[in-house]
Motif scaffolding. Structure first.
Motif, PDB file in Angstrom:
ATOM      1  N   LEU A 162       0.816  -1.226  -0.109  1.00 35.80           N
ATOM      2  CA  LEU A 162      -0.123  -0.155   0.069  1.00 35.80           C
ATOM      3  C   LEU A 162       1.035   1.237  -0.008  1.00 35.80           C
ATOM      4  O   LEU A 162       2.063   1.195   0.499  1.00 35.80           O
ATOM      5  N   VAL A 163       0.306   2.137  -0.555  1.00 40.27           N
ATOM      6  CA  VAL A 163       1.178   3.664  -0.627  1.00 40.27           C
ATOM      7  C   VAL A 163       0.154   4.645   0.234  1.00 40.27           C
ATOM      8  O   VAL A 163      -1.042   4.735  -0.225  1.00 40.27           O
ATOM      9  N   ALA A 164       0.532   5.323   1.116  1.00 44.98           N
ATOM     10  CA  ALA A 164      -0.012   6.072   2.082  1.00 44.98           C
ATOM     11  C   ALA A 164       0.598   7.712   1.648  1.00 44.98           C
ATOM     12  O   ALA A 164       1.926   7.715   1.759  1.00 44.98           O
ATOM     13  N   THR A 165      -0.070   8.713   1.314  1.00 46.42           N
ATOM     14  CA  THR A 165       0.115  10.194   1.207  1.00 46.42           C
ATOM     15  C   THR A 165      -0.550  11.016   2.111  1.00 46.42           C
ATOM     16  O   THR A 165      -1.716  11.030   1.998  1.00 46.42           O
ATOM     17  N   ASN A 166       0.175  11.806   2.647  1.00 44.43           N
ATOM     18  CA  ASN A 166      -0.289  13.054   3.036  1.00 44.43           C
ATOM     19  C   ASN A 166      -0.240  14.283   2.141  1.00 44.43           C
ATOM     20  O   ASN A 166       0.767  14.862   1.888  1.00 44.43           O
ATOM     21  N   PRO A 167      -1.597  14.725   1.965  1.00 48.28           N
ATOM     22  CA  PRO A 167      -1.383  15.976   0.606  1.00 48.28           C
ATOM     23  C   PRO A 167      -1.344  17.294   1.446  1.00 48.28           C
ATOM     24  O   PRO A 167      -1.511  18.293   0.794  1.00 48.28           O
ATOM     25  N   ASN A 168      -1.446  17.264   2.760  1.00 47.18           N
ATOM     26  CA  ASN A 168      -1.583  18.484   3.553  1.00 47.18           C
ATOM     27  C   ASN A 168      -0.141  19.203   3.343  1.00 47.18           C
ATOM     28  O   ASN A 168       0.989  18.624   3.499  1.00 47.18           O
ATOM     29  N   THR A 169      -0.053  20.562   3.205  1.00 45.84           N
ATOM     30  CA  THR A 169       1.283  21.298   3.084  1.00 45.84           C
ATOM     31  C   THR A 169       1.512  21.996   4.511  1.00 45.84           C
ATOM     32  O   THR A 169       2.684  22.435   4.796  1.00 45.84           O
ATOM     33  N   LYS A 170       0.497  21.934   5.490  1.00 45.37           N
ATOM     34  CA  LYS A 170       0.908  22.518   6.856  1.00 45.37           C
ATOM     35  C   LYS A 170       0.483  21.789   8.057  1.00 45.37           C
ATOM     36  O   LYS A 170       0.647  21.965   9.128  1.00 45.37           O
ATOM     37  N   VAL A 171      -0.217  20.401   7.932  1.00 40.24           N
ATOM     38  CA  VAL A 171      -0.288  19.626   8.674  1.00 40.24           C
ATOM     39  C   VAL A 171       0.298  18.226   8.330  1.00 40.24           C
ATOM     40  O   VAL A 171       0.266  17.569   7.644  1.00 40.24           O
ATOM     41  N   GLY A 172       0.688  17.631   9.721  1.00 38.37           N
ATOM     42  CA  GLY A 172       1.228  16.534   9.752  1.00 38.37           C
ATOM     43  C   GLY A 172       0.324  15.613  10.301  1.00 38.37           C
ATOM     44  O   GLY A 172      -0.622  15.652  10.833  1.00 38.37           O
ATOM     45  N   ILE A 173       0.609  14.059   9.980  1.00 38.29           N
ATOM     46  CA  ILE A 173      -0.352  13.194  10.570  1.00 38.29           C
ATOM     47  C   ILE A 173       0.208  11.916  11.375  1.00 38.29           C
ATOM     48  O   ILE A 173       1.478  11.562  10.882  1.00 38.29           O
ATOM     49  N   TYR A 174      -0.235  11.565  12.586  1.00 31.85           N
ATOM     50  CA  TYR A 174       0.145  10.339  13.277  1.00 31.85           C
ATOM     51  C   TYR A 174      -0.855   9.237  12.728  1.00 31.85           C
ATOM     52  O   TYR A 174      -2.069   9.527  12.775  1.00 31.85           O
TER      53      TYR A 174
END
Length: 217
Positions: A88-100
């Motif tokens: 699987l590939v997971a992508t964070n599209p946000n420019t100012k927000v990180g994800i845990y």
């Protein structure tokens, strides 16, 4: 010498009357209402601006590859044994927000029936616009299935296509600067379609191309 100020009851009554006149003054109520309205509007505007600037977009998942190494059905009772490899590939599209990502678990279903056990994925942090590759080896040992399971597999084999669903469930937290949000539930659903003709191939059944997954929060 100490000066003693003696005021008559009439004077006190006049002062008290002026105090209550100020309280009942409509202009005072208007000023108070205007001040509270301005404060409320300012706070609402600030909250709206923060929401528009930092409102996180949900992460994107795609299924890069799925391979079925084992899919054996035994009868009386109906039990399935399976072995499946996933990428699987997971992508964070946000420019100012990180994800845990916390407590992620992945499993596979076929025709709405679970055919592998849940497998945990390690927790990880994903920075702004980062992409992570996730792999999992799933197995199922003597998992009960419906009596129609063998019929469904045979029908798909006659059609030449087999479709499985990959499910990922867990929790995410948003990170902005040093602030970290509370947990939000995340559910991911991916569909892999692979060739499944009358002749069983010697190698694993494999999806020919990747597919986008649906994500809900």
């Amino acid at each position: 010498m100490t000066q003693i100020d003696i005021r008559s009851p009439k004077h006190c009554a006049q002062k008290q009357a002026r105090f209550y006149d100020n309280i009942d003054n409509p202009k005072l109520y208007k000023k108070l209402f205007f001040a509270l309205s301005t404060l409320f509007t300012t706070l609402l505007t600030l909250i709206l601006l923060v929401y528009l600037l930092l409102h996180p977009t949900k992460p994107r998942f795609s299924l890069q590859q799925a391979q079925i190494y084992q899919l054996n059905l035994s009868t009386n009772p109906q039990l399935i044994n399976s072995s499946i490899q996933l990428t699987l590939v997971a992508t964070n599209p946000n420019t100012k927000v990180g994800i845990y990502y916390d407590g992620l678990r992945v499993y596979v279903t076929y025709k709405g029936q679970q055919i592998t056990l849940d497998s945990p994925l390690p927790p990880f942090y994903q920075g702004h616009q980062d992409t992570n590759l996730l792999t999992a080896s799933l197995v199922g040992s003597s998992i009960p299935v419906a009596p129609t399971f063998g019929y469904e597999v045979g029908r798909d084999q006659s059609a030449g296509k087999l479709a499985i669903s990959v499910k990922v469930n867990g929790r995410v937290r948003w990170k902005v600067g040093t602030w970290v949000s509370s947990n939000y539930r995340i559910n991911v659903n991916c569909v892999a379609v692979m060739d499944f003709g009358p002749t069983i191939p010697t190698g694993p059944l494999s999806s020919k191309q990747g597919s986008q997954c649906s994500t809900s929060l």
